[in-house]
Design a protein around this motif. Structure first.
Motif, PDB file in Angstrom:
ATOM      1  N   TYR A   1      25.742  32.311  47.649  1.00 38.24           N
ATOM      2  CA  TYR A   1      27.013  32.685  47.014  1.00 38.24           C
ATOM      3  C   TYR A   1      26.791  33.925  46.163  1.00 38.24           C
ATOM      4  O   TYR A   1      27.554  34.884  46.214  1.00 38.24           O
ATOM      5  CB  TYR A   1      27.541  31.525  46.153  1.00 38.24           C
ATOM      6  CG  TYR A   1      28.692  31.927  45.253  1.00 38.24           C
ATOM      7  CD1 TYR A   1      29.993  31.951  45.730  1.00 38.24           C
ATOM      8  CD2 TYR A   1      28.449  32.320  43.937  1.00 38.24           C
ATOM      9  CE1 TYR A   1      31.044  32.358  44.915  1.00 38.24           C
ATOM     10  CE2 TYR A   1      29.493  32.717  43.115  1.00 38.24           C
ATOM     11  CZ  TYR A   1      30.778  32.731  43.608  1.00 38.24           C
ATOM     12  OH  TYR A   1      31.814  33.147  42.795  1.00 38.24           O
TER      13      TYR A   1
ATOM     14  N   SER B   1      39.385  22.129  46.829  1.00 34.65           N
ATOM     15  CA  SER B   1      38.746  22.992  47.803  1.00 34.65           C
ATOM     16  C   SER B   1      38.087  22.082  48.834  1.00 34.65           C
ATOM     17  O   SER B   1      37.247  21.254  48.489  1.00 34.65           O
ATOM     18  CB  SER B   1      37.702  23.861  47.098  1.00 34.65           C
ATOM     19  OG  SER B   1      36.962  24.599  48.041  1.00 34.65           O
TER      20      SER B   1
ATOM     21  N   LYS C   1      38.216  26.010  53.486  1.00 34.07           N
ATOM     22  CA  LYS C   1      37.220  27.033  53.761  1.00 34.07           C
ATOM     23  C   LYS C   1      37.401  27.494  55.205  1.00 34.07           C
ATOM     24  O   LYS C   1      37.632  26.666  56.097  1.00 34.07           O
ATOM     25  CB  LYS C   1      35.815  26.458  53.582  1.00 34.07           C
ATOM     26  CG  LYS C   1      35.505  26.090  52.133  1.00 34.07           C
ATOM     27  CD  LYS C   1      35.392  27.326  51.262  1.00 34.07           C
ATOM     28  CE  LYS C   1      34.832  26.991  49.886  1.00 34.07           C
ATOM     29  NZ  LYS C   1      34.682  28.203  49.057  1.00 34.07           N
TER      30      LYS C   1
ATOM     31  N   GLU D   1      41.171  34.089  50.039  1.00 32.13           N
ATOM     32  CA  GLU D   1      40.152  34.377  49.024  1.00 32.13           C
ATOM     33  C   GLU D   1      38.932  35.030  49.668  1.00 32.13           C
ATOM     34  O   GLU D   1      38.410  34.541  50.681  1.00 32.13           O
ATOM     35  CB  GLU D   1      39.771  33.041  48.364  1.00 32.13           C
ATOM     36  CG  GLU D   1      38.881  33.147  47.139  1.00 32.13           C
ATOM     37  CD  GLU D   1      38.588  31.760  46.551  1.00 32.13           C
ATOM     38  OE1 GLU D   1      39.320  30.797  46.831  1.00 32.13           O
ATOM     39  OE2 GLU D   1      37.589  31.655  45.806  1.00 32.13           O
TER      40      GLU D   1
ATOM     41  N   ASP E   1      36.992  36.625  44.498  1.00 29.18           N
ATOM     42  CA  ASP E   1      36.104  35.686  43.815  1.00 29.18           C
ATOM     43  C   ASP E   1      34.762  36.405  43.607  1.00 29.18           C
ATOM     44  O   ASP E   1      34.527  37.021  42.544  1.00 29.18           O
ATOM     45  CB  ASP E   1      35.977  34.407  44.677  1.00 29.18           C
ATOM     46  CG  ASP E   1      34.945  33.402  44.198  1.00 29.18           C
ATOM     47  OD1 ASP E   1      34.201  33.699  43.253  1.00 29.18           O
ATOM     48  OD2 ASP E   1      34.851  32.287  44.778  1.00 29.18           O
TER      49      ASP E   1
ATOM     50  N   GLY F   1      35.669  26.831  41.138  1.00 27.48           N
ATOM     51  CA  GLY F   1      34.671  25.784  40.898  1.00 27.48           C
ATOM     52  C   GLY F   1      33.383  26.086  41.639  1.00 27.48           C
ATOM     53  O   GLY F   1      33.355  26.884  42.578  1.00 27.48           O
TER      54      GLY F   1
HETATM   55  O1  OSB Z   1      33.934  30.125  46.825  1.00 29.54           O
HETATM   56  O2  OSB Z   1      35.047  28.903  45.517  1.00 29.54           O
HETATM   57  C1  OSB Z   1      34.025  29.102  46.187  1.00 29.54           C
HETATM   58  C2  OSB Z   1      31.798  25.996  46.015  1.00 29.54           C
HETATM   59  C3  OSB Z   1      30.551  26.582  46.003  1.00 29.54           C
HETATM   60  C4  OSB Z   1      30.454  27.946  46.081  1.00 29.54           C
HETATM   61  C5  OSB Z   1      31.591  28.737  46.176  1.00 29.54           C
HETATM   62  C6  OSB Z   1      32.844  28.153  46.167  1.00 29.54           C
HETATM   63  C7  OSB Z   1      32.945  26.750  46.129  1.00 29.54           C
HETATM   64  C8  OSB Z   1      34.199  26.043  46.193  1.00 29.54           C
HETATM   65  C9  OSB Z   1      34.211  24.664  45.612  1.00 29.54           C
HETATM   66  O3  OSB Z   1      35.180  26.447  46.765  1.00 29.54           O
HETATM   67  C10 OSB Z   1      35.016  24.554  44.392  1.00 29.54           C
HETATM   68  C11 OSB Z   1      34.783  23.241  43.726  1.00 29.54           C
HETATM   69  O4  OSB Z   1      33.877  23.135  42.873  1.00 29.54           O
HETATM   70  O5  OSB Z   1      35.512  22.303  44.033  1.00 29.54           O
END
Ligand code: OSB
Ligand code: MG
Length: 371
Positions: free
Chosen positions: A55, A135, A163, A213, A238, A290
């Motif tokens: 990420y 999510s 996703k 996103e 993001d 998150g």
């Molecule tokens: O891109 O928002 C993101 C989780 C891990 C890394 C990146 C993301 C996410 C999520 C999960 O979308 C959000 C959550 O904690 O519910």
């Protein structure tokens, strides 16, 4: 504020269900927690990085290193007027925002307890409850995805984020829309596409999404601005936004219309508030993202989400969606109308379950102030 002691703890927690994004699947979390003691009080923060540098480049080990060798010694060096001063002191470190957020946020928790106010109030929050979305990761089959969506809608969540990645995008969105024509729906690509996919991405405009996103590069603004000119669906950034300055540049070139604020990604409550204030002045909606947080990070997200510019449901949801048992008491719960009631107790408002944390701890290091 004089910090007497800082503790780093790494805990392991299995997720109740795997979470898959375009960059991979997570089944077990490694979470670095930070406990700070100052003025006879104890505050908690969480490093919100992933296990792998997918990420962002931060991992539990890079955060441990940057905290142990730089941020923690600086924090213990002298007394501080406020957590925001400490954030200022951390400025020479480039990046590593999730490491710095864990420490700064623990101090915000202490500051709020010291003043006897909820952290939300100390930050300038105005909401008594926050709107929640979920999510939902990539699943093994479309049927499982549908079942999950049905389940979360029944629980009351106000919007569904799914996703997407090449091969799990237009077709699944089409099928979701057929089943649930009226729901608030959005998609998160986590940088799975490039400008070469522009014609394909334009197909997303059929589905009346609230936003898409981070479709393009994790460090890109310019290509997103190209894409946004071709797309009716609003782009939400993001990964690309680490500060209010990044947001200014993104908006100046039209790279997005909405911003997802993550406390860790921007470096803690001070930076998050700056970014929030900037977006609010520009009338750009924001929402709280998150990172599969434990209860500690979740509680910080709830406090931040009370700021007035958080006008869209965030990815802050109930503890039980992630954990068989969370590490805070009470756990985070969501009301039937898809909201979280903001705690009114001083500080985070959720009490860390020390016995449970101890049980989950696989590594620990303590640092004391120098006399
Ligand atoms: O891109 O928002 C993101 C989780 C891990 C890394 C990146 C993301 C996410 C999520 C999960 O979308 C959000 C959550 O904690 O519910
Ligand atoms: Mg995202």
């Amino acid at each position: 504020m004089r910090i007497d002691r800082i503790e780093l703890l790494e805990i392991r927690m299995p997720l109740v269900h795997f979470f898959e994004t375009s960059f991979g699947r997570t089944t077990d979390r490694r979470i670095v927690l930070l406990r700070a003691c100052a003025d006879g009080l104890e505050g908690w923060g969480e490093v919100t990085c992933g296990e792998n540098p997918f990420y962002s480049y931060e991992t539990p080990d890079t955060a441990w290193h940057v905290l142990r060798d730089f941020l923690v010694p600086w924090a213990l060096e002298k007394p501080w007027d406020s957590p925001a001063d400490l954030a200022e002191r951390f400025r020479p470190v480039r990046g590593h925002n999730m490491a710095r957020a864990a420490l700064e946020n623990a101090l915000w928790d202490i500051e709020a307890q010291g003043r006897g106010v909820p952290l939300a109030e100390l930050l300038g929050g105005t909401r008594e409850e926050i709107p929640c979305g979920v999510s939902i990761g990539i699943q093994n089959s479309f049927e499982e995805l549908l079942e999950k969506i049905r389940h979360e809608l029944a629980a009351g969540y106000q919007r569904i984020k799914v996703k997407i990645r090449p091969g799990w995008d237009v077709e699944i969105l089409e099928r979701i829309r057929n089943q649930f024509p009226g729901i608030d729906l959005m998609a998160d690509a986590n940088s799975a596409y490039t400008l070469a996919d522009i014609e394909h991405l334009k197909l997303l405009d059929r589905f009346d999404l609230m936003m898409v996103e981070q479709p393009l590069g994790w460090d890109d603004l310019v290509d997103h601005s190209r894409l946004q000119r071709e797309l009716k669906t609003p782009i939400c950034l993001d990964e690309s936004i680490h500060s209010a300055e990044d947001a200014r540049k993104a908006l100046e070139i039209g790279a997005c219309q909405i911003i997802n604020i993550k406390l860790g990604r921007v470096g803690g409550h001070s930076a998050a508030r700056k970014l929030h204030d900037f977006c609010r002045a520009q009338r750009v909606p924001v929402w709280c993202g998150g990172m599969l947080e434990s209860g500690i990070g979740r509680a910080h997200n709830i406090a931040m989400s009370t700021l007035p510019g958080f006008v869209l449901p965030g990815d802050v949801s109930a503890s039980r969606r992630y954990w068989a048992r969370d590490i805070i008491d009470p756990e985070v719960t969501v009301t039937a109308k898809g909201t979280i009631a903001v705690p009114r107790k001083p500080g985070l408002g959720y009490v860390p379950d020390l016995a449970r944390i101890e049980k989950l701890t696989v590594r620990k290091e303590s640092f004391e102030k120098r006399s």
